[in-house]
Design an enzyme around this catalytic site. Structure first.
Site, PDB file in Angstrom:
ATOM      1  N   PRO A 161       0.826  -1.215   0.000  1.00 23.08           N
ATOM      2  CA  PRO A 161       0.000   0.000   0.000  1.00 23.08           C
ATOM      3  C   PRO A 161       0.862   1.268   0.000  1.00 23.08           C
ATOM      4  O   PRO A 161       0.381   2.339  -0.342  1.00 23.08           O
ATOM      5  CB  PRO A 161      -0.814  -0.110   1.293  1.00 23.08           C
ATOM      6  CG  PRO A 161      -0.203  -1.195   2.093  1.00 23.08           C
ATOM      7  CD  PRO A 161       0.611  -2.048   1.182  1.00 23.08           C
ATOM      8  N   GLU A 182       3.569  -7.684   7.971  1.00 26.80           N
ATOM      9  CA  GLU A 182       3.804  -6.238   7.777  1.00 26.80           C
ATOM     10  C   GLU A 182       4.638  -5.961   6.532  1.00 26.80           C
ATOM     11  O   GLU A 182       5.080  -4.829   6.320  1.00 26.80           O
ATOM     12  CB  GLU A 182       4.489  -5.641   9.021  1.00 26.80           C
ATOM     13  CG  GLU A 182       3.647  -5.684  10.276  1.00 26.80           C
ATOM     14  CD  GLU A 182       2.265  -5.064  10.080  1.00 26.80           C
ATOM     15  OE1 GLU A 182       2.171  -4.011   9.436  1.00 26.80           O
ATOM     16  OE2 GLU A 182       1.279  -5.654  10.558  1.00 26.80           O
TER      17      GLU A 182
END
Ligand code: SAM
Length: 255
Positions: free
Chosen positions: A89, A116
């Site tokens: 992202p 993550e």
């Protein structure tokens, strides 16, 4: 085009057997290779993640399995280099323009992550040797990069020569460089001419190609003004004719 994908969930890519992309694979236009990242993990539990340096919640994907997996994919053709695409992202936005750029590449390697994300040294290592793009498919956070890869492979795959039944349909799409750059496609209709009291706009039944093209452009401008103001602002004024300017000014956006 060759496409490699390294993931801890290769089974996520079953949809690539279906529809346009499935047919492109059958016809040899798209040559997709899926790899299980855990095959390059060295411990008995096939671990690919560890705690983050600096603390904090979540886990980070270890560099060693990624490095070995990517090296193994690169070894498939030492004379060539793929463009590596790391879904995240925090990357640059995936757009139709980028899809077209990727469609011109002979070889793409996708590295969808979980947790993550991937230890940043992996991107530094390969970025020093070849093109590595960190790319996001939208301003939201998915649980993993597999869906992002499906999105990108479908957007790129449909642009490859011979994949779409009608090669011209991509030219009229929303965002397509040329007349549709920074524009959304307007509404579309098919038979019957009347359905539940809703009629097809008469102009579309007129057979007058010039007027139909003008109506379609007006609708594209209207829809873009309604749904995506930032695209409207990015329209190149050079591409606007007198009629476009008049319409935009009626809509409250003097060009
Ligand atoms: N902590 C990361 C952040 O805030 O940027 C998000 C990690 S996300 C839970 C796990 C993985 O899903 C990412 O490493 C990436 O591979 C994928 N992912 C999530 N959202 C994405 C998006 N919008 N575009 C592309 N990939 C995405």
């Amino acid at each position: 085009m060759r496409v490699d994908v390294i993931s801890i969930f290769p089974e996520y890519f079953a949809p690539l057997d279906v529809s346009l992309i499935g047919k492109a694979r059958e016809r040899g236009i798209l040559d997709i290779h899926l790899h299980q990242l855990r095959d390059w993990a060295r411990d008995v539990h096939r671990t690919v993640d560890d705690t983050p340096y600096g603390g904090g919640p979540g886990m980070v994907m270890k560099p060693e399995p990624w490095g070995e997996a990517i090296d193994a994919v690169l070894a498939a053709d030492p004379a060539a280099q793929p463009r590596i695409i790391v879904p995240t992202p925090s990357g640059v936005p995936f757009t139709q323009k980028l899809a077209m750029e990727y469609a011109a590449e002979p070889w793409l390697l996708f590295t969808p992550a979980r947790y993550e994300g991937i230890d940043s040294r992996v991107m530094a290592e390969y970025g020093a040797r070849m093109r590595v793009d960190e790319v996001g498919i939208g301003d939201y956070v998915l649980a993993g990069g597999e869906v992002a890869v499906l999105v990108m492979v479908e957007a790129v795959g449909r642009l490859l020569p011979g994949v779409l039944g009608n090669a011209h349909s991509a030219v009229d799409d929303s965002f397509a460089p040329g007349a549709m750059e920074n524009l959304l496609e307007g509404p579309v209709y098919t038979k019957p001419p009347e359905w539940r009291g809703h009629e097809v706009p008469e102009i579309l039944l007129s057979g007058h190609h010039g007027k139909i093209a003008r109506w379609r452009r007006d609708e594209a401008l209207r829809r873009t003004a309604r749904n995506r103001l930032e695209l409207l602002a990015a329209l190149d004024p050079e591409t606007l004719d007198k009629h476009d300017r008049k319409l935009l000014s009626e809509l409250g956006f003097p060009a």
